[in-house]
Design a protein around this motif. Structure first.
Motif, PDB file in Angstrom:
ATOM      1  N   ASP A 116      -8.202   1.014  -7.699  1.00  0.00           N
ATOM      2  CA  ASP A 116      -9.062   2.006  -7.058  1.00  0.00           C
ATOM      3  C   ASP A 116      -8.273   2.830  -6.043  1.00  0.00           C
ATOM      4  O   ASP A 116      -7.235   2.405  -5.542  1.00  0.00           O
ATOM      5  N   GLY A 138      -7.062   2.189   5.052  1.00  0.00           N
ATOM      6  CA  GLY A 138      -7.700   0.994   5.574  1.00  0.00           C
ATOM      7  C   GLY A 138      -7.030   0.482   6.836  1.00  0.00           C
ATOM      8  O   GLY A 138      -5.899   0.850   7.163  1.00  0.00           O
ATOM      9  N   HIS A 171       0.817  -1.208   0.000  1.00  0.00           N
ATOM     10  CA  HIS A 171       0.000   0.000   0.000  1.00  0.00           C
ATOM     11  C   HIS A 171       0.854   1.263   0.000  1.00  0.00           C
ATOM     12  O   HIS A 171       1.985   1.280   0.500  1.00  0.00           O
ATOM     13  N   GLU A 184      -8.982   3.491  -3.046  1.00  0.00           N
ATOM     14  CA  GLU A 184      -9.000   2.888  -1.709  1.00  0.00           C
ATOM     15  C   GLU A 184      -7.976   1.764  -1.575  1.00  0.00           C
ATOM     16  O   GLU A 184      -7.744   1.264  -0.477  1.00  0.00           O
ATOM     17  N   GLU A 185      -7.404   1.331  -2.698  1.00  0.00           N
ATOM     18  CA  GLU A 185      -6.393   0.270  -2.735  1.00  0.00           C
ATOM     19  C   GLU A 185      -6.916  -1.046  -2.168  1.00  0.00           C
ATOM     20  O   GLU A 185      -6.292  -1.714  -1.344  1.00  0.00           O
ATOM     21  N   THR A 186      -8.104  -1.412  -2.670  1.00  0.00           N
ATOM     22  CA  THR A 186      -8.702  -2.692  -2.291  1.00  0.00           C
ATOM     23  C   THR A 186      -8.835  -3.634  -3.479  1.00  0.00           C
ATOM     24  O   THR A 186      -9.034  -4.836  -3.289  1.00  0.00           O
ATOM     25  N   TYR A 246      -3.105   5.067   1.828  1.00  0.00           N
ATOM     26  CA  TYR A 246      -4.019   4.005   2.237  1.00  0.00           C
ATOM     27  C   TYR A 246      -4.578   4.295   3.630  1.00  0.00           C
ATOM     28  O   TYR A 246      -3.834   4.543   4.579  1.00  0.00           O
TER      29      TYR A 246
END
Length: 350
Positions: A141, A99, A93, A143-145, A97
């Protein structure tokens, strides 16, 4: 448990030995000469071809053909995760990021992807079977998902923790050689092999980079081609968008690094002066500001380039015996590299 291939005295009562599997063993030597194991430091065996820096947690990951991933957190002993197959890519990430899951994606030669915990070194969830070789991987994306995978079969695959979400079949006309994406400006770049054609008896030297607009991640229709970049005369080996998405760096097997200015879904050549490597450039990465670029090559050297002063450069000579295989920015003044010699090196800029 494994053959010892080297030994050295660290102090008058401490010996360090090296195992064939890459571990370092620390031994205390008693007054009677007896050895007592004091500690173990995990390592990897053989050349390293992957390195990634998780900027959200300052964790470094490295891997190669021995099927292990080594995870190094600040102030902690390295942790080792066993894949069992050679590793081709590690996707960590960025500093953006937000999350809570401290994980990285590991892509291996069994055409699968696995999530590994940066905190425990254990695998998370089930492996994702891509069933095609991953030539390049990058975040799709902001959101790095979700991950965009460019495969050897000319497909583009969107995948995440839940598995493969969709596949854009025959997305590119020839086999990809590298890929990059920038969720910040909604673009992906896929570098291609040259056409299997000749002109006046001479094989084509057209190594295109195709640009795709990213409208979303819901379906394959959210990816649409937006342009073609045509300046490379040798196979493109590595590409990276700058953190802001304002620039795209592309490197090739002919020792060249090009920097493209990106705006409104298009790109134009901005810098073509980064050409001091003397062998195939294997990897490039941007420092967090997006103004400096790090490159590594089979010529064994590293360079740090400045987009604001293209003639200015910093050279790290003989960084890895046998060649540099991968580089990763760790911070604005630090970057890591791995290579044929099996070492991970972290360099600090003055």
């Amino acid at each position: 448990d494994d053959m010892q291939i080297g030994v050295a005295w660290a102090t008058a009562n401490r010996v360090i030995s090296v195992c064939l599997d890459g571990r370092l063993l620390l031994w205390d030597v008693g007054a009677d000469g007896a050895l007592q194991l004091a500690g173990t430091v995990d390592g990897t065996q053989g050349p390293l071809n992957c390195v990634a820096s998780d900027r959200s947690s300052d964790v470094l990951l490295q891997a190669g053909g021995d099927g292990f991933v080594l995870i190094t957190s600040p102030g902690q002993a390295p942790r080792k995760a066993k894949i069992g197959k050679g590793v081709s890519h590690i996707l960590a990430h960025s500093g953006k990021y937000a999350g809570s899951d401290k994980e990285a994606w590991v892509f291996s030669l069994d055409d699968c992807a696995r999530r590994v915990s940066l905190q425990t070194g254990e695998f998370v969830g089930s492996k994702v079977e891509i069933k095609e070789f991953a030539v390049g991987v990058s975040w799709l994306d902001a959101e790095e998902t979700e991950v965009l995978v460019a495969t050897s079969k000319q497909n583009l695959v969107c995948m995440g923790a839940g598995g493969v979400k969709w596949t854009k079949l025959a997305a590119v006309p020839r086999r990809p050689t590298a890929s990059a994406s920038s969720p910040a400006n909604g673009l992906a770049a896929i570098a291609l092999e040259r056409p299997d054609t000749t002109v006046a008896g001479v094989q084509s030297s057209q190594f295109d980079i195709q640009l795709f607009r990213i409208a979303g991640t819901g379906s394959a229709d959210d990816l649409s081609m937006s342009g073609v970049l045509q300046e490379h005369l040798k196979e493109v080996t590595s590409m990276r968008f700058s953190p802001s998405g304002d620039h795209l760096a592309s490197a090739d097997a002919g020792n060249k690094i090009l920097v493209w200015a990106v705006e409104n879904g298009a790109a134009k050549l901005a810098i073509n002066e980064f050409s001091h490597h003397t062998a195939r450039v294997t990897s490039v990465d941007w420092l967090p500001s997006g103004r400096k670029l790090v490159s590594g090559s089979l010529d064994r050297h590293l360079y740090v380039w400045d987009v604001d002063e293209p003639k200015k450069k910093i050279m790290v000579t003989e960084a890895h015996k046998g060649g540099v295989y991968a580089v990763a920015a760790c911070g604005e003044k630090s970057f890591a590299s791995v290579g044929m010699d099996g070492f991970l090196v972290v360099n600090e800029l003055a």
